[in-house]
Design a protein around this motif. Structure first.
Motif, PDB file in Angstrom:
ATOM      1  N   CYS A   1       3.324   6.300  47.794  1.00 50.37           N
ATOM      2  CA  CYS A   1       3.611   7.379  48.741  1.00 50.37           C
ATOM      3  C   CYS A   1       2.395   8.283  48.917  1.00 50.37           C
ATOM      4  O   CYS A   1       2.045   8.658  50.042  1.00 50.37           O
ATOM      5  CB  CYS A   1       4.816   8.178  48.261  1.00 50.37           C
ATOM      6  N   GLU A   2       1.729   8.628  47.813  1.00 50.89           N
ATOM      7  CA  GLU A   2       0.540   9.473  47.894  1.00 50.89           C
ATOM      8  C   GLU A   2      -0.543   8.834  48.761  1.00 50.89           C
ATOM      9  O   GLU A   2      -1.183   9.494  49.580  1.00 50.89           O
ATOM     10  CB  GLU A   2      -0.020   9.721  46.490  1.00 50.89           C
ATOM     11  N   GLN A   3      -0.756   7.535  48.577  1.00 51.27           N
ATOM     12  CA  GLN A   3      -1.789   6.849  49.348  1.00 51.27           C
ATOM     13  C   GLN A   3      -1.441   6.799  50.829  1.00 51.27           C
ATOM     14  O   GLN A   3      -2.313   6.952  51.696  1.00 51.27           O
ATOM     15  CB  GLN A   3      -1.997   5.434  48.802  1.00 51.27           C
ATOM     16  N   LEU A   4      -0.171   6.602  51.147  1.00 52.25           N
ATOM     17  CA  LEU A   4       0.241   6.555  52.548  1.00 52.25           C
ATOM     18  C   LEU A   4       0.129   7.926  53.208  1.00 52.25           C
ATOM     19  O   LEU A   4      -0.290   8.036  54.368  1.00 52.25           O
ATOM     20  CB  LEU A   4       1.667   6.022  52.653  1.00 52.25           C
ATOM     21  N   VAL A   5       0.502   8.976  52.472  1.00 56.09           N
ATOM     22  CA  VAL A   5       0.342  10.334  53.007  1.00 56.09           C
ATOM     23  C   VAL A   5      -1.139  10.627  53.232  1.00 56.09           C
ATOM     24  O   VAL A   5      -1.537  11.164  54.273  1.00 56.09           O
ATOM     25  CB  VAL A   5       0.970  11.372  52.056  1.00 56.09           C
TER      26      VAL A   5
ATOM     27  N   PRO B   1      -6.795  14.691  51.491  1.00 52.00           N
ATOM     28  CA  PRO B   1      -5.801  15.368  52.330  1.00 52.00           C
ATOM     29  C   PRO B   1      -4.397  14.969  51.904  1.00 52.00           C
ATOM     30  O   PRO B   1      -4.164  13.838  51.464  1.00 52.00           O
ATOM     31  CB  PRO B   1      -6.128  14.875  53.744  1.00 52.00           C
ATOM     32  N   SER B   2      -3.459  15.900  52.013  1.00 52.77           N
ATOM     33  CA  SER B   2      -2.107  15.603  51.566  1.00 52.77           C
ATOM     34  C   SER B   2      -1.118  16.528  52.260  1.00 52.77           C
ATOM     35  O   SER B   2      -1.480  17.296  53.159  1.00 52.77           O
ATOM     36  CB  SER B   2      -2.009  15.749  50.038  1.00 52.77           C
ATOM     37  N   ARG B   3       0.125  16.444  51.827  1.00 53.31           N
ATOM     38  CA  ARG B   3       1.186  17.329  52.298  1.00 53.31           C
ATOM     39  C   ARG B   3       1.977  17.834  51.098  1.00 53.31           C
ATOM     40  O   ARG B   3       2.073  17.154  50.078  1.00 53.31           O
ATOM     41  CB  ARG B   3       2.128  16.604  53.264  1.00 53.31           C
ATOM     42  N   SER B   4       2.560  19.011  51.254  1.00 52.12           N
ATOM     43  CA  SER B   4       3.298  19.630  50.155  1.00 52.12           C
ATOM     44  C   SER B   4       4.559  18.841  49.825  1.00 52.12           C
ATOM     45  O   SER B   4       5.055  18.040  50.622  1.00 52.12           O
ATOM     46  CB  SER B   4       3.670  21.069  50.521  1.00 52.12           C
ATOM     47  N   ARG B   5       5.098  19.096  48.631  1.00 52.50           N
ATOM     48  CA  ARG B   5       6.346  18.477  48.194  1.00 52.50           C
ATOM     49  C   ARG B   5       7.510  19.462  48.199  1.00 52.50           C
ATOM     50  O   ARG B   5       8.664  19.054  48.313  1.00 52.50           O
ATOM     51  CB  ARG B   5       6.195  17.923  46.771  1.00 52.50           C
ATOM     52  N   LEU B   6       7.231  20.747  48.026  1.00 51.51           N
ATOM     53  CA  LEU B   6       8.292  21.724  47.795  1.00 51.51           C
ATOM     54  C   LEU B   6       8.628  22.563  49.019  1.00 51.51           C
ATOM     55  O   LEU B   6       9.659  23.235  49.025  1.00 51.51           O
ATOM     56  CB  LEU B   6       7.902  22.650  46.632  1.00 51.51           C
TER      57      LEU B   6
ATOM     58  N   SER C   1      12.364   7.391  52.042  1.00 57.90           N
ATOM     59  CA  SER C   1      12.922   8.700  51.711  1.00 57.90           C
ATOM     60  C   SER C   1      11.840   9.651  51.197  1.00 57.90           C
ATOM     61  O   SER C   1      11.793  10.829  51.574  1.00 57.90           O
ATOM     62  CB  SER C   1      14.027   8.544  50.662  1.00 57.90           C
ATOM     63  N   LEU C   2      10.948   9.140  50.340  1.00 55.02           N
ATOM     64  CA  LEU C   2       9.854   9.962  49.822  1.00 55.02           C
ATOM     65  C   LEU C   2       8.918  10.402  50.948  1.00 55.02           C
ATOM     66  O   LEU C   2       8.437  11.539  50.968  1.00 55.02           O
ATOM     67  CB  LEU C   2       9.070   9.184  48.768  1.00 55.02           C
ATOM     68  N   LEU C   3       8.664   9.508  51.890  1.00 58.75           N
ATOM     69  CA  LEU C   3       7.788   9.838  53.014  1.00 58.75           C
ATOM     70  C   LEU C   3       8.428  10.878  53.930  1.00 58.75           C
ATOM     71  O   LEU C   3       7.754  11.803  54.404  1.00 58.75           O
ATOM     72  CB  LEU C   3       7.455   8.569  53.802  1.00 58.75           C
ATOM     73  N   VAL C   4       9.725  10.750  54.164  1.00 55.71           N
ATOM     74  CA  VAL C   4      10.432  11.726  55.001  1.00 55.71           C
ATOM     75  C   VAL C   4      10.372  13.112  54.368  1.00 55.71           C
ATOM     76  O   VAL C   4      10.196  14.127  55.055  1.00 55.71           O
ATOM     77  CB  VAL C   4      11.893  11.286  55.236  1.00 55.71           C
ATOM     78  N   GLN C   5      10.501  13.172  53.040  1.00 53.67           N
ATOM     79  CA  GLN C   5      10.407  14.458  52.344  1.00 53.67           C
ATOM     80  C   GLN C   5       9.050  15.118  52.558  1.00 53.67           C
ATOM     81  O   GLN C   5       8.932  16.341  52.475  1.00 53.67           O
ATOM     82  CB  GLN C   5      10.650  14.263  50.850  1.00 53.67           C
ATOM     83  N   ARG C   6       8.037  14.321  52.831  1.00 53.03           N
ATOM     84  CA  ARG C   6       6.686  14.845  53.061  1.00 53.03           C
ATOM     85  C   ARG C   6       6.412  15.050  54.549  1.00 53.03           C
ATOM     86  O   ARG C   6       5.266  15.246  54.951  1.00 53.03           O
ATOM     87  CB  ARG C   6       5.650  13.888  52.468  1.00 53.03           C
TER      88      ARG C   6
END
Length: 254
Positions: A238-242, A133-138, A181-186
């Protein structure tokens, strides 16, 4: 953009590309990955294998994750990470907004094709593939979905080493700031940061706690899952936390 390629290169070193929701998806993904690798100073032992696997990854999204009539919101991600054994590997992921996994071949011809594509990836990547499971980047706001990925050994060229080192945050406070910042973007806005002598801590209520200390991120989730990676692998952190956050939301762990 990297070398004139329409990718977005985020802080931390992940290149992201929107994918079309039609039959051109495989050729678009294949062409851009082939151009991106040398632009980022990355090399792999067999570019033809990478191109084939990227095609299969993109075709899988088209056949099984894009709604009839288009509106894909699919993305392709490329980045480096350590393999845990002192070597680097190239990671390629295809994101789509279909949360559930439809990987088991069934009776229909399309699912048989799906199964063969995954078999090709499994063979060429020597088992280094999967989905989560994940979230988009764009997209803004970030969309929930899943990422299907493969990884291949990536020789450490001088250019790639220099670029990766240049993207690595210096110091615990800076690393924690970049990670947040990377997490907020997701779309993960719940993390707060506090700084103590020699360590910075990110926490999302009681769900996840991340410590940055001695050049390493260490995290612990309320499910009991924990892990650690060097700051140089901040994209993978970041990927693992998402992934962890999304998985906990899916099962409503209490």
């Amino acid at each position: 953009m990297a070398g004139g390629i329409p990718w977005r290169l985020e802080n931390g070193g992940c290149a992201a590309l929107p994918l079309p929701g039609d039959a051109s998806i495989a050729s678009v993904a294949r062409a851009h990955v082939s151009s991106l690798l040398p632009a980022l100073g990355l090399t792999v032992t067999d570019v033809d294998d990478v191109s084939l696997m990227v095609s299969e990854l993109a075709t899988n999204v088209l056949q099984h994750a894009i709604p009839h009539g288009g509106c894909a919101k699919a993305e392709l991600w490329v980045y480096q990470r350590g393999d845990g054994n002192g070597h680097d590997e190239l990671v390629v992921k295809a994101f789509d907004t279909l949360r559930e996994w439809r990987g088991a071949p069934e009776a229909s011809g399309r699912m048989r094709e799906h199964g063969r594509g995954l078999e090709i990836i499994d063979i060429l990547a020597r088992g280094r593939w999967g989905h989560h499971p994940s979230r988009s980047r764009l997209s803004s706001p970030a969309l929930r979905g899943k990422a299907t990925w493969f990884a291949l050994p990536n020789p450490r060229t001088r250019i790639a080493r220099c670029r990766r080192h240049a993207r690595t945050p210096v110091g615990e406070a800076q690393a924690a700031k970049v990670l947040r910042s990377l997490l907020v973007q997701r779309g993960m806005n719940r993390f707060t940061v506090r700084h103590e002598p020699g360590v910075s801590v990110l926490s999302a209520e009681d769900d996840l706690t991340v410590r940055c200390e001695g050049g390493t991120f260490r995290w612990h989730a309320r499910t009991g899952e924990c892990g650690e990676l060097p700051v140089a692998d901040i994209t993978e952190v970041c990927e693992q936390l998402v992934r962890l956050s999304e998985a906990m939301d899916d099962v409503h762990v209490v």
